[in-house]
Design a protein around this motif. Sequence first.
Motif, PDB file in Angstrom:
ATOM      1  N   GLY A  28       0.816  -1.196   0.000  1.00 48.02           N
ATOM      2  CA  GLY A  28       0.000   0.000   0.000  1.00 48.02           C
ATOM      3  C   GLY A  28       0.857   1.256   0.000  1.00 48.02           C
ATOM      4  N   SER A  29       0.318   2.322  -0.555  1.00 44.63           N
ATOM      5  CA  SER A  29       1.077   3.571  -0.685  1.00 44.63           C
ATOM      6  C   SER A  29       1.519   4.131   0.654  1.00 44.63           C
ATOM      7  CB  SER A  29       0.233   4.614  -1.425  1.00 44.63           C
ATOM      8  OG  SER A  29      -0.013   4.220  -2.753  1.00 44.63           O
ATOM      9  N   ASP A  61       0.522   6.166  -4.983  1.00 48.57           N
ATOM     10  CA  ASP A  61      -0.481   6.785  -5.846  1.00 48.57           C
ATOM     11  C   ASP A  61      -0.969   8.084  -5.217  1.00 48.57           C
ATOM     12  OD1 ASP A  61      -0.297   4.244  -7.095  1.00 48.57           O
ATOM     13  OD2 ASP A  61      -1.816   3.503  -5.713  1.00 48.57           O
ATOM     14  N   LYS A  62      -0.414   8.438  -4.078  1.00 51.53           N
ATOM     15  CA  LYS A  62      -0.709   9.711  -3.415  1.00 51.53           C
ATOM     16  C   LYS A  62       0.583  10.521  -3.379  1.00 51.53           C
ATOM     17  CE  LYS A  62      -1.489  11.786   1.131  1.00 51.53           C
ATOM     18  NZ  LYS A  62      -0.197  12.501   1.079  1.00 51.53           N
ATOM     19  N   PHE A  63       0.520  11.757  -3.843  1.00 51.44           N
ATOM     20  CA  PHE A  63       1.731  12.568  -3.766  1.00 51.44           C
ATOM     21  C   PHE A  63       1.886  13.147  -2.366  1.00 51.44           C
ATOM     22  CE2 PHE A  63      -1.519  15.403  -5.756  1.00 51.44           C
ATOM     23  CZ  PHE A  63      -1.588  16.404  -4.791  1.00 51.44           C
ATOM     24  N   LEU A  64       3.129  13.388  -1.996  1.00 47.47           N
ATOM     25  CA  LEU A  64       3.422  13.925  -0.672  1.00 47.47           C
ATOM     26  C   LEU A  64       3.103  15.407  -0.622  1.00 47.47           C
ATOM     27  CD1 LEU A  64       5.051  11.201  -0.761  1.00 47.47           C
ATOM     28  CD2 LEU A  64       6.650  12.287   0.819  1.00 47.47           C
ATOM     29  N   SER A  65       2.662  15.853   0.534  1.00 42.17           N
ATOM     30  CA  SER A  65       2.364  17.272   0.722  1.00 42.17           C
ATOM     31  C   SER A  65       3.667  18.053   0.857  1.00 42.17           C
ATOM     32  CB  SER A  65       1.522  17.468   1.984  1.00 42.17           C
ATOM     33  OG  SER A  65       2.282  17.130   3.143  1.00 42.17           O
ATOM     34  N   THR A 116      -4.799   3.800  -3.802  1.00 42.44           N
ATOM     35  CA  THR A 116      -6.069   3.618  -4.510  1.00 42.44           C
ATOM     36  C   THR A 116      -7.188   4.303  -3.741  1.00 42.44           C
ATOM     37  OG1 THR A 116      -5.220   1.453  -5.194  1.00 42.44           O
ATOM     38  CG2 THR A 116      -7.525   1.925  -5.676  1.00 42.44           C
ATOM     39  N   THR A 117      -7.151   4.172  -2.405  1.00 45.43           N
ATOM     40  CA  THR A 117      -8.124   4.882  -1.568  1.00 45.43           C
ATOM     41  C   THR A 117      -7.952   6.386  -1.719  1.00 45.43           C
ATOM     42  OG1 THR A 117      -8.312   3.099   0.054  1.00 45.43           O
ATOM     43  CG2 THR A 117      -8.844   5.318   0.820  1.00 45.43           C
ATOM     44  N   SER A 118      -6.714   6.848  -1.802  1.00 46.63           N
ATOM     45  CA  SER A 118      -6.462   8.279  -1.966  1.00 46.63           C
ATOM     46  C   SER A 118      -7.124   8.801  -3.232  1.00 46.63           C
ATOM     47  CB  SER A 118      -4.952   8.544  -2.005  1.00 46.63           C
ATOM     48  OG  SER A 118      -4.681   9.914  -2.171  1.00 46.63           O
ATOM     49  N   ILE A 119      -6.982   8.083  -4.342  1.00 46.37           N
ATOM     50  CA  ILE A 119      -7.602   8.486  -5.603  1.00 46.37           C
ATOM     51  C   ILE A 119      -9.121   8.420  -5.500  1.00 46.37           C
ATOM     52  CG2 ILE A 119      -7.834   7.947  -8.063  1.00 46.37           C
ATOM     53  CD1 ILE A 119      -4.978   6.733  -7.883  1.00 46.37           C
ATOM     54  N   PHE A 120      -9.633   7.325  -4.926  1.00 48.43           N
ATOM     55  CA  PHE A 120     -11.076   7.122  -4.801  1.00 48.43           C
ATOM     56  C   PHE A 120     -11.708   8.195  -3.909  1.00 48.43           C
ATOM     57  CE2 PHE A 120     -14.759   4.739  -2.912  1.00 48.43           C
ATOM     58  CZ  PHE A 120     -15.476   4.584  -4.092  1.00 48.43           C
ATOM     59  N   SER A 121     -11.096   8.463  -2.752  1.00 50.18           N
ATOM     60  CA  SER A 121     -11.649   9.461  -1.845  1.00 50.18           C
ATOM     61  C   SER A 121     -11.466  10.879  -2.382  1.00 50.18           C
ATOM     62  CB  SER A 121     -11.025   9.333  -0.449  1.00 50.18           C
ATOM     63  OG  SER A 121      -9.621   9.544  -0.487  1.00 50.18           O
ATOM     64  N   ASP A 122     -10.423  11.096  -3.173  1.00 51.97           N
ATOM     65  CA  ASP A 122     -10.227  12.381  -3.844  1.00 51.97           C
ATOM     66  C   ASP A 122     -11.389  12.625  -4.803  1.00 51.97           C
ATOM     67  OD1 ASP A 122      -8.995  14.742  -4.697  1.00 51.97           O
ATOM     68  OD2 ASP A 122      -7.779  13.720  -6.203  1.00 51.97           O
ATOM     69  N   TYR A 123     -11.770  11.583  -5.527  1.00 55.00           N
ATOM     70  CA  TYR A 123     -12.907  11.695  -6.450  1.00 55.00           C
ATOM     71  C   TYR A 123     -14.205  11.987  -5.700  1.00 55.00           C
ATOM     72  CZ  TYR A 123     -16.816  10.155  -9.306  1.00 55.00           C
ATOM     73  OH  TYR A 123     -18.029  10.093  -9.952  1.00 55.00           O
ATOM     74  N   LEU A 131      -2.482   9.371 -11.247  1.00 49.77           N
ATOM     75  CA  LEU A 131      -1.062   9.132 -11.520  1.00 49.77           C
ATOM     76  C   LEU A 131      -0.487   8.254 -10.418  1.00 49.77           C
ATOM     77  CD1 LEU A 131       0.232  12.687 -12.481  1.00 49.77           C
ATOM     78  CD2 LEU A 131       0.729  10.625 -13.807  1.00 49.77           C
ATOM     79  N   THR A 132       0.612   7.590 -10.735  1.00 51.38           N
ATOM     80  CA  THR A 132       1.365   6.890  -9.699  1.00 51.38           C
ATOM     81  C   THR A 132       2.835   7.277  -9.835  1.00 51.38           C
ATOM     82  OG1 THR A 132       1.684   4.754  -8.589  1.00 51.38           O
ATOM     83  CG2 THR A 132       1.779   4.753 -11.005  1.00 51.38           C
ATOM     84  N   TRP A 133       3.528   7.325  -8.704  1.00 49.11           N
ATOM     85  CA  TRP A 133       4.904   7.841  -8.675  1.00 49.11           C
ATOM     86  C   TRP A 133       5.849   6.859  -7.982  1.00 49.11           C
ATOM     87  CZ3 TRP A 133       0.553  10.502  -7.208  1.00 49.11           C
ATOM     88  CH2 TRP A 133       0.234  11.682  -7.910  1.00 49.11           C
ATOM     89  N   LEU A 134       7.115   6.891  -8.393  1.00 47.20           N
ATOM     90  CA  LEU A 134       8.191   6.287  -7.621  1.00 47.20           C
ATOM     91  C   LEU A 134       8.872   7.423  -6.852  1.00 47.20           C
ATOM     92  CD1 LEU A 134       9.737   3.714 -10.127  1.00 47.20           C
ATOM     93  CD2 LEU A 134       8.310   3.248  -8.134  1.00 47.20           C
ATOM     94  N   LEU A 135       9.116   7.189  -5.581  1.00 49.45           N
ATOM     95  CA  LEU A 135       9.720   8.195  -4.704  1.00 49.45           C
ATOM     96  C   LEU A 135      11.173   7.817  -4.449  1.00 49.45           C
ATOM     97  CD1 LEU A 135       6.784   8.362  -2.119  1.00 49.45           C
ATOM     98  CD2 LEU A 135       7.128   9.843  -4.115  1.00 49.45           C
TER      99      LEU A 135
END
Length: 350
Positions: A63-64, A82-86, A168-175, A290-294
Amino acid sequence: MLKRMLEGILVVALTFSALSGSAQAETTLTGAGATFPHPLYSKWFRDYQAEDAGVSFSYEAQGSGEGIRKILAREVDFGASDKFLSDQELKDAPGQLLHIPTVMGAVAVTYYIPGVATGLKLTPHALAGIYLGRITRWNDPLIARDNRQLRLPGKEIIVVHRSDASGTTSIFSDYLSAVDPSWASTVGRGTSVAWPAGTGAKGSSALVKKIREVPYSIGYVEIAYALENDLDTAALRNRAGRFVKPTMLSTRAAAVQGMKGVKVKVGAEPDYRLSLVNQPGKDAYPIVGLTWLLVYRDQKDPVKGRKLVEFLTWQLKKAEKMTSTLHYTPLPDTWSSQVEKTIKSINVAQ
């Protein structure tokens, strides 16, 4: 073909060792995080070993949230999210963290309604109402009015959500926050939220298992998982008023719209942190991310640092051709040169 490519994606943690018959890899790059792109990353790691047998990958799809935690603690060589950092999270990191965007994908709303054929349609308010616990039966008028062709039962809706910190939850809840004021004010967005209704599943694979096994259930998962497991997916009403299914074309339509206003200023540090949910356009699917590698800009281990840069360059230039077969959408061409500059800016210690 897809099934062969995705063999093993339901394993939560995978270690990609050297190819059979070859010498043991000298360098292992460790990573952890998102399950959203896991099917694609799994293939990338395997295929890259054919290019460089001297490197192997150990990736834990937890998980992210866990990927972010581990990269901030420097427990892994790269995180996946899949969640960008603040801004604050980046400021608190022990070094300068870079967001390397890799691909885009759709979050599908999946369901299992015995006796009902495919073709479920959901409006934003119906979907939010289900996850708020306000719509509790499949034949609720708010669902039935858009599904007159279906014989929806009066059965209780079994709501399933991720229990772990999930991109995935971050994207879903963002929507849901973007389309429903009540959700935005009471629940909000994030990798973990206080779910008003439903039962949790840890990881995409566990969520898929619940949907497949529990009648009258509904959940959300990256589209590759839904397709590989033959799950029904709902058509969602987008901003243009059309009901759209999650496909590569509808994902790309959303991405094109979302990236129209993104301009990387000459001489400025690129910022790839971007939400793609609820984009305009008649063909746009509304839950895209989007999804990112950190990775850290300053690499402490010169060998691992070089191997990581080489892999990141490879996936940007070659691996994007693999995305369509696994139902992901590659980055737009206008981003490629900028992302390459970001990768080249990684400092490898001598």
